[in-house]
Design a protein around this motif. Structure first.
Motif, PDB file in Angstrom:
ATOM      1  N   MET B   1      -9.576 -47.140   4.131  1.00 41.23           N
ATOM      2  CA  MET B   1     -10.739 -46.121   3.625  1.00 41.23           C
ATOM      3  C   MET B   1     -11.411 -45.197   4.488  1.00 41.23           C
ATOM      4  SD  MET B   1     -10.440 -45.599   0.467  1.00 41.23           S
ATOM      5  CE  MET B   1      -8.812 -46.240  -0.235  1.00 41.23           C
ATOM      6  N   GLN B   3     -10.383 -43.983   7.146  1.00 41.10           N
ATOM      7  CA  GLN B   3      -9.436 -42.858   7.539  1.00 41.10           C
ATOM      8  C   GLN B   3      -9.326 -41.756   6.658  1.00 41.10           C
ATOM      9  OE1 GLN B   3      -6.013 -45.154   8.116  1.00 41.10           O
ATOM     10  NE2 GLN B   3      -6.465 -45.796  10.178  1.00 41.10           N
ATOM     11  N   ASN B   4      -9.884 -41.793   5.681  1.00 41.59           N
ATOM     12  CA  ASN B   4      -9.674 -41.029   4.599  1.00 41.59           C
ATOM     13  C   ASN B   4     -10.153 -39.441   4.752  1.00 41.59           C
ATOM     14  OD1 ASN B   4      -8.292 -42.620   2.735  1.00 41.59           O
ATOM     15  ND2 ASN B   4      -9.966 -42.954   1.199  1.00 41.59           N
ATOM     16  N   TYR B   6      -9.660 -37.853   7.572  1.00 41.95           N
ATOM     17  CA  TYR B   6      -8.750 -37.411   8.364  1.00 41.95           C
ATOM     18  C   TYR B   6      -7.695 -36.862   7.495  1.00 41.95           C
ATOM     19  CZ  TYR B   6     -10.599 -39.130  12.682  1.00 41.95           C
ATOM     20  OH  TYR B   6     -11.360 -39.483  13.712  1.00 41.95           O
ATOM     21  N   LEU B   7      -7.455 -37.664   6.143  1.00 42.30           N
ATOM     22  CA  LEU B   7      -6.493 -37.285   5.238  1.00 42.30           C
ATOM     23  C   LEU B   7      -6.823 -35.945   4.513  1.00 42.30           C
ATOM     24  CD1 LEU B   7      -3.754 -37.897   3.390  1.00 42.30           C
ATOM     25  CD2 LEU B   7      -5.325 -39.417   2.074  1.00 42.30           C
ATOM     26  N   ALA B   9      -9.164 -33.576   5.575  1.00 41.50           N
ATOM     27  CA  ALA B   9      -8.954 -32.625   6.626  1.00 41.50           C
ATOM     28  C   ALA B   9      -7.654 -32.152   6.713  1.00 41.50           C
ATOM     29  CB  ALA B   9      -9.327 -33.216   8.052  1.00 41.50           C
ATOM     30  N   ALA B  10      -6.520 -32.852   6.838  1.00 46.27           N
ATOM     31  CA  ALA B  10      -5.189 -32.482   6.939  1.00 46.27           C
ATOM     32  C   ALA B  10      -4.887 -31.717   5.719  1.00 46.27           C
ATOM     33  CB  ALA B  10      -4.374 -33.494   7.199  1.00 46.27           C
TER      34      ALA B  10
END
Lengths: 230, 41
Positions: B1, B3-4, B6-7, B9-10
């Motif tokens: 969670m 890292q979300n 980054y997800l 943002a991408a």
């Protein structure tokens, strides 16, 4: 054709929404990377779409070099421009994915560097098209496009030939992938390919219109009486 | 969670790039339409 376009826009919108649902909800969470691995469903289809568009650019450039038809030149320009947009997505989403997984935004390994070089070649191509007013510009651009296309297989196979931090390819890489992940990947690729097709179509119409307007301006300036002729 | 972001943002960056490009196409189309109107006069 004007009636077909809005229908295709709606269908592509539905497909993109379904693809997003597949990527974020249906596809299982990868065990080591967690949710950040879902960037894969945008990063990889964008790369494949960019490669296809660069090959379309290559084919159209060859056709232009042989037959010198303006339509081939327009297709080459449009495919390169949309290809650069997709390649930009690859170069932006890649570092965003790399930061939490590798601990760094960028590394000068062969796959990443060759992708950046490929992007720079096609950006140069677009600059040439945009800022050169010579009549030979389409010819020079077509020759540059042939050079650029030669880099595409190099980028794809660079992870086979060189030691690199980048993972092996999904197809032909020897590894295995969960069928639900593969399904989400292929749906996203299909959705982005349809989206790219529609963008290319719009850009093609715009370029044709631009050339018609340029021609009309040229005709107008020829027909208008000049002040210097006394 | 953790890292979300980054997800997010991408995915956001992807659509920002595509929408920006689409806006440039629409703006160029509008400019050409105005030029055509000017040529007709």
């Amino acid at each position: 054709m004007k009636k077909v376009f809005p229908i295709l826009v709606v269908l592509t919108g539905i497909l993109l929404s379904y693809a997003l649902y597949q990527a974020l909800v249906v596809a299982p969470t990868e065990q080591t990377m967690g949710n950040v691995q879902r960037i894969f469903y945008y990063h990889v289809p964008s790369a494949w779409t960019a490669f296809i568009l660069f090959f379309v650019n290559f084919g159209a450039s060859i056709a232009y070099l042989i037959k010198r038809r303006p339509t081939a030149d327009i297709i080459a320009l449009v495919s390169a421009e949309v290809g650069v947009v997709f390649c930009t997505v690859v170069l932006v989403t890649g570092p965003i994915w790399a930061r939490p997984v590798w601990g760094i935004w960028w590394t000068w390994d062969m796959r990443l560097t060759s992708t950046l070089v490929l992007w720079l070649i096609y950006v140069s191509y677009l600059f040439l098209r945009r800022f050169s007013s010579s009549g030979e510009t389409p010819l020079l651009a077509a020759a540059l496009a042939v050079l650029g296309a030669l880099c595409v297989p190099f980028v794809y196979f660079s992870i086979w030939f060189f030691r690199t931090q980048h993972p092996q390819p999904v197809m032909g890489g020897g590894g295995s992938i969960d069928p639900r992940m593969m399904h989400a990947l292929l749906i996203n690729w299909l959705a982005f390919s349809c989206f790219a097709f529609l963008v290319c179509w719009s850009r093609y119409r715009l370029e044709k219109l631009q050339r018609e307007v340029d021609h009309a301006h040229a005709m107008k300036s020829l027909l208008e009486p000049h002040g210097s002729a006394r | 969670m953790r890292q979300n972001p980054y997800l997010f943002a991408a995915y956001a960056a992807t659509w920002i790039i595509h929408i920006t490009y689409l806006i440039t196409i629409v703006r160029r189309y509008s400019r050409l339409q105005r030029e055509i109107e000017g040529l007709k006069k």
